[in-house]
Design a protein around this motif. Structure first.
Motif, PDB file in Angstrom:
ATOM      1  N   ALA A  87      16.056  20.436  40.243  1.00  0.00           N
ATOM      2  CA  ALA A  87      16.160  21.713  40.187  1.00  0.00           C
ATOM      3  C   ALA A  87      17.732  21.861  39.986  1.00  0.00           C
ATOM      4  CB  ALA A  87      15.850  22.665  41.398  1.00  0.00           C
ATOM      5  N   GLU A  88      18.735  21.106  40.749  1.00  0.00           N
ATOM      6  CA  GLU A  88      20.193  21.179  40.527  1.00  0.00           C
ATOM      7  C   GLU A  88      20.647  20.497  38.969  1.00  0.00           C
ATOM      8  OE1 GLU A  88      21.863  18.690  43.618  1.00  0.00           O
ATOM      9  OE2 GLU A  88      21.055  19.951  45.118  1.00  0.00           O
ATOM     10  N   ALA A  89      19.735  19.621  38.684  1.00  0.00           N
ATOM     11  CA  ALA A  89      20.124  18.996  37.418  1.00  0.00           C
ATOM     12  C   ALA A  89      19.711  20.004  36.170  1.00  0.00           C
ATOM     13  CB  ALA A  89      19.585  17.792  37.048  1.00  0.00           C
ATOM     14  N   ILE A  90      18.581  20.737  36.353  1.00  0.00           N
ATOM     15  CA  ILE A  90      18.350  21.799  35.605  1.00  0.00           C
ATOM     16  C   ILE A  90      19.324  22.927  35.322  1.00  0.00           C
ATOM     17  CG2 ILE A  90      16.691  23.536  34.938  1.00  0.00           C
ATOM     18  CD1 ILE A  90      14.377  21.738  35.862  1.00  0.00           C
ATOM     19  N   ALA A 102      16.800  21.231  28.145  1.00  0.00           N
ATOM     20  CA  ALA A 102      17.765  22.004  28.716  1.00  0.00           C
ATOM     21  C   ALA A 102      17.296  23.449  27.933  1.00  0.00           C
ATOM     22  CB  ALA A 102      19.265  21.906  28.505  1.00  0.00           C
ATOM     23  N   TYR A 103      16.666  24.524  28.500  1.00  0.00           N
ATOM     24  CA  TYR A 103      16.198  25.556  27.749  1.00  0.00           C
ATOM     25  C   TYR A 103      16.322  26.607  28.918  1.00  0.00           C
ATOM     26  CZ  TYR A 103      12.005  23.929  29.642  1.00  0.00           C
ATOM     27  OH  TYR A 103      10.735  23.632  30.372  1.00  0.00           O
ATOM     28  N   PHE A 104      16.485  27.852  28.363  1.00  0.00           N
ATOM     29  CA  PHE A 104      16.393  29.051  29.093  1.00  0.00           C
ATOM     30  C   PHE A 104      16.174  30.328  28.302  1.00  0.00           C
ATOM     31  CE2 PHE A 104      20.886  28.703  27.807  1.00  0.00           C
ATOM     32  CZ  PHE A 104      21.005  29.963  27.093  1.00  0.00           C
ATOM     33  N   PHE A 105      15.296  31.086  29.238  1.00  0.00           N
ATOM     34  CA  PHE A 105      14.354  32.088  28.615  1.00  0.00           C
ATOM     35  C   PHE A 105      14.333  33.500  29.404  1.00  0.00           C
ATOM     36  CE2 PHE A 105      11.119  28.486  27.442  1.00  0.00           C
ATOM     37  CZ  PHE A 105      11.934  28.118  26.588  1.00  0.00           C
ATOM     38  N   PRO A 106      15.142  34.368  28.832  1.00  0.00           N
ATOM     39  CA  PRO A 106      15.199  35.707  29.515  1.00  0.00           C
ATOM     40  C   PRO A 106      13.777  36.483  29.601  1.00  0.00           C
ATOM     41  CG  PRO A 106      16.078  35.830  27.218  1.00  0.00           C
ATOM     42  CD  PRO A 106      15.640  34.533  27.327  1.00  0.00           C
ATOM     43  N   GLN A 107      13.283  36.655  30.652  1.00  0.00           N
ATOM     44  CA  GLN A 107      12.132  37.377  30.981  1.00  0.00           C
ATOM     45  C   GLN A 107      12.466  38.479  31.709  1.00  0.00           C
ATOM     46  OE1 GLN A 107       9.390  36.873  29.670  1.00  0.00           O
ATOM     47  NE2 GLN A 107       8.906  34.644  29.272  1.00  0.00           N
ATOM     48  N   PRO A 108      11.638  39.650  31.843  1.00  0.00           N
ATOM     49  CA  PRO A 108      11.921  40.893  32.381  1.00  0.00           C
ATOM     50  C   PRO A 108      12.391  40.684  33.963  1.00  0.00           C
ATOM     51  CG  PRO A 108      10.080  41.263  31.107  1.00  0.00           C
ATOM     52  CD  PRO A 108      10.284  39.811  31.153  1.00  0.00           C
ATOM     53  N   ARG A 141      22.616  21.529  33.472  1.00  0.00           N
ATOM     54  CA  ARG A 141      22.229  21.453  31.957  1.00  0.00           C
ATOM     55  C   ARG A 141      22.345  22.714  31.441  1.00  0.00           C
ATOM     56  NH1 ARG A 141      18.255  17.592  33.631  1.00  0.00           N
ATOM     57  NH2 ARG A 141      16.508  18.967  33.260  1.00  0.00           N
ATOM     58  N   CYS A 142      21.660  23.928  32.012  1.00  0.00           N
ATOM     59  CA  CYS A 142      21.708  25.218  31.387  1.00  0.00           C
ATOM     60  C   CYS A 142      23.226  25.701  31.514  1.00  0.00           C
ATOM     61  CB  CYS A 142      20.782  26.045  32.063  1.00  0.00           C
ATOM     62  SG  CYS A 142      19.117  25.517  31.895  1.00  0.00           S
ATOM     63  N   ALA A 143      23.794  25.451  32.480  1.00  0.00           N
ATOM     64  CA  ALA A 143      25.317  26.121  32.667  1.00  0.00           C
ATOM     65  C   ALA A 143      26.385  25.370  31.637  1.00  0.00           C
ATOM     66  CB  ALA A 143      25.709  25.860  34.169  1.00  0.00           C
ATOM     67  N   ALA A 144      25.682  24.223  31.360  1.00  0.00           N
ATOM     68  CA  ALA A 144      26.601  23.715  30.238  1.00  0.00           C
ATOM     69  C   ALA A 144      26.403  24.660  29.038  1.00  0.00           C
ATOM     70  CB  ALA A 144      26.318  22.274  30.241  1.00  0.00           C
ATOM     71  N   LEU A 145      25.372  25.021  28.829  1.00  0.00           N
ATOM     72  CA  LEU A 145      25.271  25.991  27.727  1.00  0.00           C
ATOM     73  C   LEU A 145      25.811  27.367  27.559  1.00  0.00           C
ATOM     74  CD1 LEU A 145      21.574  24.878  26.828  1.00  0.00           C
ATOM     75  CD2 LEU A 145      23.228  24.124  25.392  1.00  0.00           C
ATOM     76  N   ARG A 146      25.402  27.836  28.922  1.00  0.00           N
ATOM     77  CA  ARG A 146      26.083  29.258  29.361  1.00  0.00           C
ATOM     78  C   ARG A 146      26.587  29.086  30.594  1.00  0.00           C
ATOM     79  NH1 ARG A 146      24.055  33.653  25.864  1.00  0.00           N
ATOM     80  NH2 ARG A 146      25.119  34.735  27.371  1.00  0.00           N
ATOM     81  N   PRO A 147      27.974  29.258  30.797  1.00  0.00           N
ATOM     82  CA  PRO A 147      28.567  28.870  32.134  1.00  0.00           C
ATOM     83  C   PRO A 147      28.075  29.709  33.158  1.00  0.00           C
ATOM     84  CG  PRO A 147      30.203  28.519  30.223  1.00  0.00           C
ATOM     85  CD  PRO A 147      28.823  28.953  29.821  1.00  0.00           C
ATOM     86  N   GLU A 148      27.891  31.139  32.680  1.00  0.00           N
ATOM     87  CA  GLU A 148      27.594  32.232  33.750  1.00  0.00           C
ATOM     88  C   GLU A 148      26.310  32.068  34.501  1.00  0.00           C
ATOM     89  OE1 GLU A 148      26.356  34.248  29.596  1.00  0.00           O
ATOM     90  OE2 GLU A 148      27.488  32.467  30.389  1.00  0.00           O
ATOM     91  N   ILE A 149      25.527  31.056  33.828  1.00  0.00           N
ATOM     92  CA  ILE A 149      24.219  30.618  34.875  1.00  0.00           C
ATOM     93  C   ILE A 149      24.200  30.006  36.155  1.00  0.00           C
ATOM     94  CG2 ILE A 149      22.224  28.918  34.643  1.00  0.00           C
ATOM     95  CD1 ILE A 149      21.851  29.615  31.805  1.00  0.00           C
ATOM     96  N   VAL A 195      16.681  26.421  23.122  1.00  0.00           N
ATOM     97  CA  VAL A 195      15.855  25.281  23.645  1.00  0.00           C
ATOM     98  C   VAL A 195      16.878  24.249  23.345  1.00  0.00           C
ATOM     99  CG1 VAL A 195      13.917  23.858  23.114  1.00  0.00           C
ATOM    100  CG2 VAL A 195      13.632  26.484  23.307  1.00  0.00           C
ATOM    101  N   SER A 196      17.418  23.086  24.021  1.00  0.00           N
ATOM    102  CA  SER A 196      18.271  22.118  23.645  1.00  0.00           C
ATOM    103  C   SER A 196      17.743  21.086  24.313  1.00  0.00           C
ATOM    104  CB  SER A 196      19.699  22.578  23.993  1.00  0.00           C
ATOM    105  OG  SER A 196      20.644  21.560  23.764  1.00  0.00           O
ATOM    106  N   THR A 197      18.458  19.886  24.045  1.00  0.00           N
ATOM    107  CA  THR A 197      18.505  18.273  24.670  1.00  0.00           C
ATOM    108  C   THR A 197      20.036  18.288  24.965  1.00  0.00           C
ATOM    109  OG1 THR A 197      16.807  17.759  23.095  1.00  0.00           O
ATOM    110  CG2 THR A 197      17.845  16.041  24.225  1.00  0.00           C
ATOM    111  N   ALA A 198      20.015  17.964  26.183  1.00  0.00           N
ATOM    112  CA  ALA A 198      21.244  17.711  26.891  1.00  0.00           C
ATOM    113  C   ALA A 198      21.755  16.232  26.556  1.00  0.00           C
ATOM    114  CB  ALA A 198      21.314  17.516  28.519  1.00  0.00           C
ATOM    115  N   PRO A 199      22.984  16.030  26.557  1.00  0.00           N
ATOM    116  CA  PRO A 199      23.540  14.709  26.389  1.00  0.00           C
ATOM    117  C   PRO A 199      23.015  13.309  26.735  1.00  0.00           C
ATOM    118  CG  PRO A 199      25.379  16.133  26.531  1.00  0.00           C
ATOM    119  CD  PRO A 199      23.993  17.014  26.954  1.00  0.00           C
ATOM    120  N   ASP A 200      22.238  13.853  27.984  1.00  0.00           N
ATOM    121  CA  ASP A 200      21.491  12.617  28.512  1.00  0.00           C
ATOM    122  C   ASP A 200      20.043  12.547  28.207  1.00  0.00           C
ATOM    123  OD1 ASP A 200      20.454  14.718  29.950  1.00  0.00           O
ATOM    124  OD2 ASP A 200      20.909  14.307  31.848  1.00  0.00           O
TER     125      ASP A 200
END
Length: 318
Positions: free
Chosen positions: A243-246, A214-220, A249-257, A205-210
């Motif tokens: 959606a594109e912005a989300i 920005a957050y991501f949750f692994p669910q089953p 922002r998440c890919a900035a945290l984990r590029p594989e996203i 759970v994060s806050t992007a520079p803007d």
């Protein structure tokens, strides 16, 4: 009110707050019916992420107590994740530090520690918290309620005073704006992107520079990407630009996203209020109305603590 027992309760609203309250009441021996406009799978709660952590909820002291009681319950439910949908998962609270953490958090969550540079690029706290898969948890709540003798009816309520029961519990969330009416209840729109999980096992759970969340949750079987917090926005249609912005922002945290296949989009309206309304209102005819709404983005976090307090108000003498 013919054919009704003195302990009859109707809970209006079938989201996580309404269902959890109904479970507590039914398991305390009350005869409870839930009236819900939508099936549980189509409530706002079904859209949630849903990580246990107090978010956008007042009053702070009461919310903390409700959250800690709920944490106790979720830790027990996490023993059966495939049934309850509750898992204890590690992750990062970005832009946080242990010095700034509330004392209750450091005492109740002894595993809190500062993140390493490999875990998070900025200042962060590593925590192990309940992460709830709502697609499993809501049906589980429904079945637990029915097993306790409760009943669920899909009904639209236009006047709380006309609900034929000695005790009515108003868990209508954003619907309370028109139903009470209470103009202080406002939507805060949240959008999620559901993608195939590229192998991520921890949450962030994060806050992007803007300044955007920005957050991501692994669910089953999937990874949930968020988010947005648009005040007074009522649209339930996914916004492609959001959606594109989300994803960005998440890919900035984990590029594989960035390369993860999109499976779907979700939009929910958080029922935000300056403070949760949890209070008992005697009606002129001697019946009781318990208001229980305005939990914002923390309904899942505080659900069990709030439900127990609401059940106590429903049982209190006039």
């Amino acid at each position: 009110m013919e054919n009704e027992l003195a302990d009859d309760v109707v809970v209006v609203g079938g989201g996580v707050i309404g269902l959890t309250t109904a479970v507590v009441l039914a398991e305390r021996g009350r005869r409870v019916r839930v009236w819900t406009r939508d099936p549980v799978e189509r409530t706002t709660s079904a859209v949630a992420g849903a990580l246990w952590w107090p978010y956008r909820i007042e009053p702070v002291a009461r919310a903390r107590a409700w959250a800690l009681r709920s944490l106790d319950v979720y830790e027990e439910l996490a023993a059966r994740p495939e049934v309850t949908g509750v898992r204890m998962v590690e992750g990062v609270l970005g832009e946080a530090d242990l010095d700034g953490a509330d004392a209750w958090a450091t005492v109740r969550l002894p595993g809190l520690r500062a993140t390493t540079a490999e875990e998070y690029a900025g200042t962060g706290v590593w925590a192990r918290l309940p992460l709830i898969d709502m697609s499993t948890h809501l049906p589980w709540l429904r079945e637990r309620f029915l097993a306790a003798g409760g009943a669920i009816e899909e009904r639209t309520v236009t006047d709380l005073a006309q609900v034929p029961a000695p005790v009515v519990v108003n868990c209508t969330g954003l619907g309370a704006r028109e139903l009470v009416p209470d103009a202080s209840v406002r939507p805060v729109r949240g959008q999620l992107v559901v993608v195939e999980n590229p192998g991520i096992r921890t949450w962030v759970v994060s806050t992007a520079p803007d300044g955007q969340p920005a957050y991501f949750f692994p669910q089953p079987g999937r990874l949930l990407l968020g988010g947005s917090a648009d005040e007074d926005a009522w649209s339930l249609e996914p916004d492609p630009a959001v959606a594109e912005a989300i994803v960005r922002r998440c890919a900035a945290l984990r590029p594989e996203i960035a390369g993860a296949r999109v499976l779907g989009h979700r939009v929910g309206l958080r029922p935000t209020r300056d403070a949760v309304r949890l209070e008992r209102e005697p009606l002129p005819d001697g019946r009781v109305l318990v208001h229980h709404y305005g939990h914002g983005g923390a309904g899942i976090t505080v659900a069990w603590g709030c439900a127990e307090e609401a059940a106590g108000l429903a049982a209190a003498s006039p």
